[in-house]
Motif scaffolding. Sequence first.
Motif, PDB file in Angstrom:
ATOM      1  N   VAL A 174       0.851  -1.227   0.099  1.00 33.81           N
ATOM      2  CA  VAL A 174      -0.077   0.076   0.039  1.00 33.81           C
ATOM      3  C   VAL A 174       0.862   1.261   0.165  1.00 33.81           C
ATOM      4  O   VAL A 174       1.986   1.180   0.124  1.00 33.81           O
ATOM      5  N   ALA A 175       0.291   2.332  -0.361  1.00 33.19           N
ATOM      6  CA  ALA A 175       1.071   3.408  -0.320  1.00 33.19           C
ATOM      7  C   ALA A 175       0.803   4.317   1.019  1.00 33.19           C
ATOM      8  O   ALA A 175      -0.413   4.621   1.407  1.00 33.19           O
ATOM      9  N   THR A 176       1.708   4.410   1.821  1.00 28.42           N
ATOM     10  CA  THR A 176       1.576   5.133   3.188  1.00 28.42           C
ATOM     11  C   THR A 176       2.062   6.749   2.872  1.00 28.42           C
ATOM     12  O   THR A 176       3.190   6.926   2.419  1.00 28.42           O
ATOM     13  N   LEU A 177       1.100   7.368   3.416  1.00 25.57           N
ATOM     14  CA  LEU A 177       1.469   8.950   3.653  1.00 25.57           C
ATOM     15  C   LEU A 177       1.699   9.535   5.005  1.00 25.57           C
ATOM     16  O   LEU A 177       0.658   9.201   5.742  1.00 25.57           O
ATOM     17  N   LEU A 178       3.028   9.851   5.411  1.00 27.93           N
ATOM     18  CA  LEU A 178       3.211  10.507   6.393  1.00 27.93           C
ATOM     19  C   LEU A 178       3.569  12.011   6.364  1.00 27.93           C
ATOM     20  O   LEU A 178       4.208  12.534   5.378  1.00 27.93           O
ATOM     21  N   GLY A 179       2.959  12.962   7.304  1.00 29.75           N
ATOM     22  CA  GLY A 179       3.159  14.312   7.204  1.00 29.75           C
ATOM     23  C   GLY A 179       3.452  14.904   8.413  1.00 29.75           C
ATOM     24  O   GLY A 179       2.770  14.430   9.444  1.00 29.75           O
ATOM     25  N   ASP A 180       3.854  16.239   8.475  1.00 27.77           N
ATOM     26  CA  ASP A 180       3.959  16.941   9.905  1.00 27.77           C
ATOM     27  C   ASP A 180       4.038  18.508   9.359  1.00 27.77           C
ATOM     28  O   ASP A 180       4.221  18.736   7.994  1.00 27.77           O
ATOM     29  N   VAL A 181       3.841  19.375  10.146  1.00 25.59           N
ATOM     30  CA  VAL A 181       3.728  20.712   9.821  1.00 25.59           C
ATOM     31  C   VAL A 181       5.002  21.450  10.173  1.00 25.59           C
ATOM     32  O   VAL A 181       6.019  21.002  11.399  1.00 25.59           O
ATOM     33  N   VAL A 182       5.329  22.212   9.149  1.00 31.13           N
ATOM     34  CA  VAL A 182       6.745  22.792   9.045  1.00 31.13           C
ATOM     35  C   VAL A 182       7.001  23.788  10.162  1.00 31.13           C
ATOM     36  O   VAL A 182       5.912  24.852  10.185  1.00 31.13           O
ATOM     37  N   GLN A 217     -11.534   1.485  -4.774  1.00 35.26           N
ATOM     38  CA  GLN A 217     -11.067   1.766  -3.507  1.00 35.26           C
ATOM     39  C   GLN A 217      -9.818   2.820  -3.550  1.00 35.26           C
ATOM     40  O   GLN A 217      -8.875   2.497  -4.115  1.00 35.26           O
ATOM     41  N   VAL A 218      -9.853   4.028  -2.837  1.00 32.17           N
ATOM     42  CA  VAL A 218      -8.683   4.784  -2.988  1.00 32.17           C
ATOM     43  C   VAL A 218      -7.990   4.782  -1.658  1.00 32.17           C
ATOM     44  O   VAL A 218      -6.870   4.632  -1.735  1.00 32.17           O
ATOM     45  N   VAL A 219      -8.920   4.797  -0.646  1.00 32.07           N
ATOM     46  CA  VAL A 219      -8.090   4.877   0.827  1.00 32.07           C
ATOM     47  C   VAL A 219      -8.382   3.587   1.293  1.00 32.07           C
ATOM     48  O   VAL A 219      -9.287   2.886   1.539  1.00 32.07           O
ATOM     49  N   MET A 220      -7.078   3.002   2.168  1.00 32.78           N
ATOM     50  CA  MET A 220      -7.186   1.914   2.753  1.00 32.78           C
ATOM     51  C   MET A 220      -7.322   2.195   4.208  1.00 32.78           C
ATOM     52  O   MET A 220      -7.905   1.487   4.910  1.00 32.78           O
ATOM     53  N   SER A 221      -6.722   3.475   4.901  1.00 31.39           N
ATOM     54  CA  SER A 221      -6.844   3.949   5.990  1.00 31.39           C
ATOM     55  C   SER A 221      -6.949   5.524   6.118  1.00 31.39           C
ATOM     56  O   SER A 221      -6.215   6.034   5.458  1.00 31.39           O
ATOM     57  N   PRO A 222      -7.961   6.074   6.501  1.00 32.97           N
ATOM     58  CA  PRO A 222      -8.405   7.492   6.296  1.00 32.97           C
ATOM     59  C   PRO A 222      -6.938   8.068   7.002  1.00 32.97           C
ATOM     60  O   PRO A 222      -6.558   7.833   8.136  1.00 32.97           O
ATOM     61  N   LEU A 223      -6.916   9.309   6.648  1.00 30.01           N
ATOM     62  CA  LEU A 223      -5.577  10.522   7.349  1.00 30.01           C
ATOM     63  C   LEU A 223      -6.419  10.742   8.533  1.00 30.01           C
ATOM     64  O   LEU A 223      -7.610  11.150   8.812  1.00 30.01           O
ATOM     65  N   ARG A 224      -5.482  10.616   9.357  1.00 27.16           N
ATOM     66  CA  ARG A 224      -5.793  10.966  10.697  1.00 27.16           C
ATOM     67  C   ARG A 224      -4.422  11.647  11.534  1.00 27.16           C
ATOM     68  O   ARG A 224      -3.247  11.359  11.139  1.00 27.16           O
ATOM     69  N   ILE A 225      -4.624  12.574  12.568  1.00 24.03           N
ATOM     70  CA  ILE A 225      -3.396  13.070  13.371  1.00 24.03           C
ATOM     71  C   ILE A 225      -3.080  11.860  14.180  1.00 24.03           C
ATOM     72  O   ILE A 225      -3.944  11.238  14.697  1.00 24.03           O
ATOM     73  N   GLU A 280       1.437  15.662  13.727  1.00 23.01           N
ATOM     74  CA  GLU A 280       2.038  14.533  12.736  1.00 23.01           C
ATOM     75  C   GLU A 280       0.840  13.915  12.395  1.00 23.01           C
ATOM     76  O   GLU A 280      -0.177  13.621  12.838  1.00 23.01           O
ATOM     77  N   TYR A 281       0.716  13.567  11.188  1.00 19.02           N
ATOM     78  CA  TYR A 281      -0.751  12.702  10.408  1.00 19.02           C
ATOM     79  C   TYR A 281      -0.366  11.607   9.604  1.00 19.02           C
ATOM     80  O   TYR A 281       0.997  11.529   9.006  1.00 19.02           O
ATOM     81  N   GLN A 282      -1.021  10.623   9.357  1.00 19.06           N
ATOM     82  CA  GLN A 282      -0.633   9.567   8.573  1.00 19.06           C
ATOM     83  C   GLN A 282      -2.093   8.947   7.832  1.00 19.06           C
ATOM     84  O   GLN A 282      -3.238   9.165   8.436  1.00 19.06           O
ATOM     85  N   GLY A 283      -1.895   8.070   6.780  1.00 15.21           N
ATOM     86  CA  GLY A 283      -3.034   7.426   6.165  1.00 15.21           C
ATOM     87  C   GLY A 283      -2.407   6.565   5.138  1.00 15.21           C
ATOM     88  O   GLY A 283      -1.257   6.674   4.730  1.00 15.21           O
ATOM     89  N   THR A 284      -3.199   5.566   4.558  1.00 15.78           N
ATOM     90  CA  THR A 284      -2.698   4.653   3.578  1.00 15.78           C
ATOM     91  C   THR A 284      -3.738   4.490   2.357  1.00 15.78           C
ATOM     92  O   THR A 284      -5.061   4.893   2.478  1.00 15.78           O
ATOM     93  N   PHE A 285      -3.077   4.397   1.262  1.00 14.63           N
ATOM     94  CA  PHE A 285      -3.688   4.456   0.085  1.00 14.63           C
ATOM     95  C   PHE A 285      -3.589   3.290  -0.756  1.00 14.63           C
ATOM     96  O   PHE A 285      -2.658   2.500  -0.637  1.00 14.63           O
ATOM     97  N   ALA A 286      -4.524   2.962  -1.693  1.00 16.16           N
ATOM     98  CA  ALA A 286      -4.341   1.844  -2.484  1.00 16.16           C
ATOM     99  C   ALA A 286      -3.104   1.940  -3.721  1.00 16.16           C
ATOM    100  O   ALA A 286      -2.789   0.989  -4.076  1.00 16.16           O
ATOM    101  N   ARG A 287      -2.865   3.216  -4.000  1.00 14.57           N
ATOM    102  CA  ARG A 287      -2.154   3.553  -4.992  1.00 14.57           C
ATOM    103  C   ARG A 287      -0.998   4.719  -4.573  1.00 14.57           C
ATOM    104  O   ARG A 287      -1.658   5.515  -3.821  1.00 14.57           O
TER     105      ARG A 287
END
Length: 231
Positions: A14-22, A58-66, A71-78
């Motif tokens: 899956v595609a995992t997206l991690l992020g945080d505020v600069v 299906q686009v999202v495997m796990s919704p984005l959340r703090i 810091e936040y993350q979510g997972t996607f099918a692509r």
Amino acid sequence: MSQKKVGPSSAAAVATLLGDVVGSRTTTDRRALHARLSGRLEELNDLLRSEERATGEQVVMSPLRITAGDEYQGTFARVGGALGAARWLRLSLWPEVDVRQGVGWGPVEVLDEDPRVEDGPGWWAARAAIIAVEEAAERAGHRRRRTAYRLAEGCTGADESTVNAALMLRDELLGRLSERSLGVLRGLLSGRTQREIAEDEAISASAVSQRVRHDGLAVLVAAEELLGGIH
């Protein structure tokens, strides 16, 4: 985009997206920052759910959340879905709030559901990506870097160099845009016509057209379509 294989193949990637505020530690009103980020994440999740209903895919495997603090993350099918979400989120917050984001492609294991805890090569690839882009932004000439991609060891997926080349250029162009041009770009990416955008931004249609040509906005929109198609 070309495909790159590192080591043996792996299933259920899956595609995992991690992020945080600069620069979040310097923010005076952290409660307001949290509310803004949380609101944008929920808005994006709603948009993605609407996309799933419209396409039946299906686009999202796990919704984005703090997950902690800013810091936040979510997972996607692509990978393309994760890259599109990263771009939408940055544009929705910028320039008042800036975020850095890492996308990793690989298997992810759910260790716990409440609260959700994820681990695995895909998660660590995303972690490596966000660390890499933070370090890159400290170098001269790279201060606008905000997004990176990593492919987990043992997985077949979109080539790192190819994707990161596109992300570097996207970040540089976005970082150079004025607030007005950012508003025009948001409109174009949401499918609005130049006339509708002109009304939204309270400028003339010719002014919108000039910004589309002079700021490379049409190229950015076309590039987003290609990035969004990455598996």
